[in-house]
Design a protein around this motif. Structure first.
Motif, short mmCIF file in Angstrom:
data_model
loop_
_atom_site.label_atom_id
_atom_site.label_comp_id
_atom_site.label_asym_id
_atom_site.label_seq_id
_atom_site.Cartn_x
_atom_site.Cartn_y
_atom_site.Cartn_z
N MET A 206 -86.37 85.12 79.65
CA MET A 206 -85.74 83.81 79.73
C MET A 206 -86.81 82.78 80.04
O MET A 206 -87.56 82.95 81.01
N VAL A 207 -86.93 81.74 79.21
CA VAL A 207 -87.86 80.67 79.55
C VAL A 207 -87.07 79.52 80.16
O VAL A 207 -85.94 79.24 79.76
N THR A 208 -87.64 78.92 81.18
CA THR A 208 -86.93 77.87 81.92
C THR A 208 -87.91 76.97 82.65
O THR A 208 -89.02 77.41 82.99
N HIS A 209 -87.49 75.73 82.90
CA HIS A 209 -88.31 74.86 83.75
C HIS A 209 -87.87 75.02 85.21
O HIS A 209 -88.49 74.47 86.10
N SER A 210 -86.78 75.79 85.41
CA SER A 210 -86.17 75.87 86.74
C SER A 210 -86.62 77.11 87.50
O SER A 210 -86.28 78.24 87.16
N ASP A 211 -87.37 76.88 88.57
CA ASP A 211 -87.81 77.96 89.42
C ASP A 211 -86.61 78.69 90.02
O ASP A 211 -86.61 79.90 90.19
N ARG A 212 -85.60 77.89 90.31
CA ARG A 212 -84.41 78.42 90.95
C ARG A 212 -83.72 79.46 90.05
O ARG A 212 -83.33 80.53 90.51
N ALA A 213 -83.57 79.10 88.77
CA ALA A 213 -82.97 80.03 87.82
C ALA A 213 -83.87 81.26 87.66
O ALA A 213 -83.40 82.41 87.64
N ALA A 214 -85.17 81.02 87.62
CA ALA A 214 -86.13 82.12 87.39
C ALA A 214 -86.08 83.15 88.51
O ALA A 214 -86.28 84.35 88.27
N ASN A 215 -85.79 82.71 89.71
CA ASN A 215 -85.82 83.62 90.86
C ASN A 215 -84.74 84.69 90.81
O ASN A 215 -84.78 85.65 91.59
N HIS A 216 -83.77 84.54 89.91
CA HIS A 216 -82.72 85.57 89.79
C HIS A 216 -83.19 86.77 88.97
O HIS A 216 -82.52 87.79 88.93
N LEU A 217 -84.31 86.61 88.25
CA LEU A 217 -84.76 87.69 87.38
C LEU A 217 -85.76 88.59 88.12
O LEU A 217 -86.28 88.23 89.17
N GLN A 218 -86.02 89.77 87.55
CA GLN A 218 -86.85 90.76 88.27
C GLN A 218 -88.30 90.31 88.39
O GLN A 218 -88.97 90.60 89.37
N ARG A 219 -88.80 89.63 87.35
CA ARG A 219 -90.22 89.28 87.34
C ARG A 219 -90.36 87.84 86.87
O ARG A 219 -89.54 87.38 86.06
N LYS A 220 -91.39 87.18 87.35
CA LYS A 220 -91.57 85.77 86.98
C LYS A 220 -93.04 85.52 86.64
O LYS A 220 -93.94 85.95 87.37
N LEU A 221 -93.27 84.83 85.52
CA LEU A 221 -94.63 84.41 85.15
C LEU A 221 -94.61 82.91 84.91
O LEU A 221 -93.57 82.35 84.54
N ASN A 222 -95.73 82.28 85.12
CA ASN A 222 -95.83 80.84 84.91
C ASN A 222 -96.69 80.54 83.70
O ASN A 222 -97.79 81.08 83.56
#
Ligand SMILES: Nc1ncnc2c1ncn2[C@@H]1O[C@H](COP(=O)(O)OP(=O)(O)O)[C@@H](O)[C@H]1O
Ligand SMILES: [Mg+2]
Length: 231
Positions: A206-222
């Motif tokens: 999932m690509v997003t500008h929202s850190d908040r939304a991203a935090n629900h996923l298992q892994r996060k990259l910037n």
């Protein structure tokens, strides 16, 4: 009514997506270079970046909807650049479920018919029971006969998620799927996406500008400074 759980395909245990050293420029400006990642079966990954950082472009490369200046995209270990455009299109239908910020439902088809559409595009007879189970999974079975104009934005996005899952792809690619929704609906849609990945065993980027939304996923990259880095 109780339905049996959705079937997990054995192939979904393989690595559904790998990208190697991708580079892309647009309009003479380098968007990113040397972007690599491996996604495990069932894994959920968020790619976070500011507007204009190249998130949509990167997602389109992962989907084979655009071509890179350098690097490789592999689905289940196979380099998609080795296929013809029509081979890619047919494989994409089976391999990738796409969810966009603007939903892109067909306005003249009702919710159920929208979910059945991928079968028709693949030259298959729709599995009506499976499509209804998917509408149930996203909480839209009660509105299966409604047309997109009769649904809220959050409801349309949930139908779009069911449609993306119709052919049980091992990979979901979602481009700002909560970008047009209020906080309440955004939360619901995120939960539906994660529940669906869990139920069907599919992986998601999932690509997003929202850190908040991203935090629900298992892994996060910037995606920042033209590179993809750990979050
Ligand atoms: N077809 C195009 N030609 C030239 N520039 C483009 C084109 N498409 C997108 N861009 C530019 O590339 C950059 C990245 O776009 P995009 O991938 O949509 O970013 P994001 O999704 O992170 O907002 C933006 O600055 C955008 O204006
Ligand atoms: Mg974008």
């Amino acid at each position: 009514m109780q339905h049996p759980p959705l079937q997990k395909d054995q192939s979904q245990k393989k690595q559904p997506l790998e990208i190697r050293h991708l580079a892309k420029s647009l309009g003479g400006a380098q968007l990113f270079s040397d972007v690599s990642l491996q996604l495990q079966g069932g894994e959920t990954l968020a790619v976070v970046g500011e507007s204009g950082s190249g998130k949509s472009t990167l997602l389109h490369l992962m989907a084979g909807l655009d071509s890179a200046d350098a690097g490789e995209v592999l689905w289940h270990g196979e380099n998609i650049q080795h296929w013809t455009a029509s081979q890619q299109a047919m494989r994409r239908l089976q391999h990738v479920g796409l969810v966009f910020q603007a939903y892109y439902l067909m306005p003249h088809l009702n919710a159920r018919q929208n979910v059945e559409l991928p079968y028709l595009l693949a030259g298959k007879t729709p599995d009506e029971a499976h499509c209804m189970r998917l509408l149930e999974l996203v909480g839209m079975a009660g509105k299966a006969s409604r047309y997109p104009r009769e649904l809220s934005g959050g409801e349309q996005q949930r139908v779009a998620i069911a449609r993306a899952l119709a052919l049980s792809p091992p990979l979901l690619l979602a481009d700002e799927p909560t970008g047009n929704l209020d906080e309440d609906n955004a939360g619901k849609v995120l939960n539906v996406l994660l529940d669906a990945c869990n139920a069907q065993g599919c992986a998601m980027v999932m690509v997003t500008h929202s850190d908040r939304a991203a935090n629900h996923l298992q892994r996060k990259l910037n995606l920042t400074h033209h590179r993809l880095a750990g979050g």
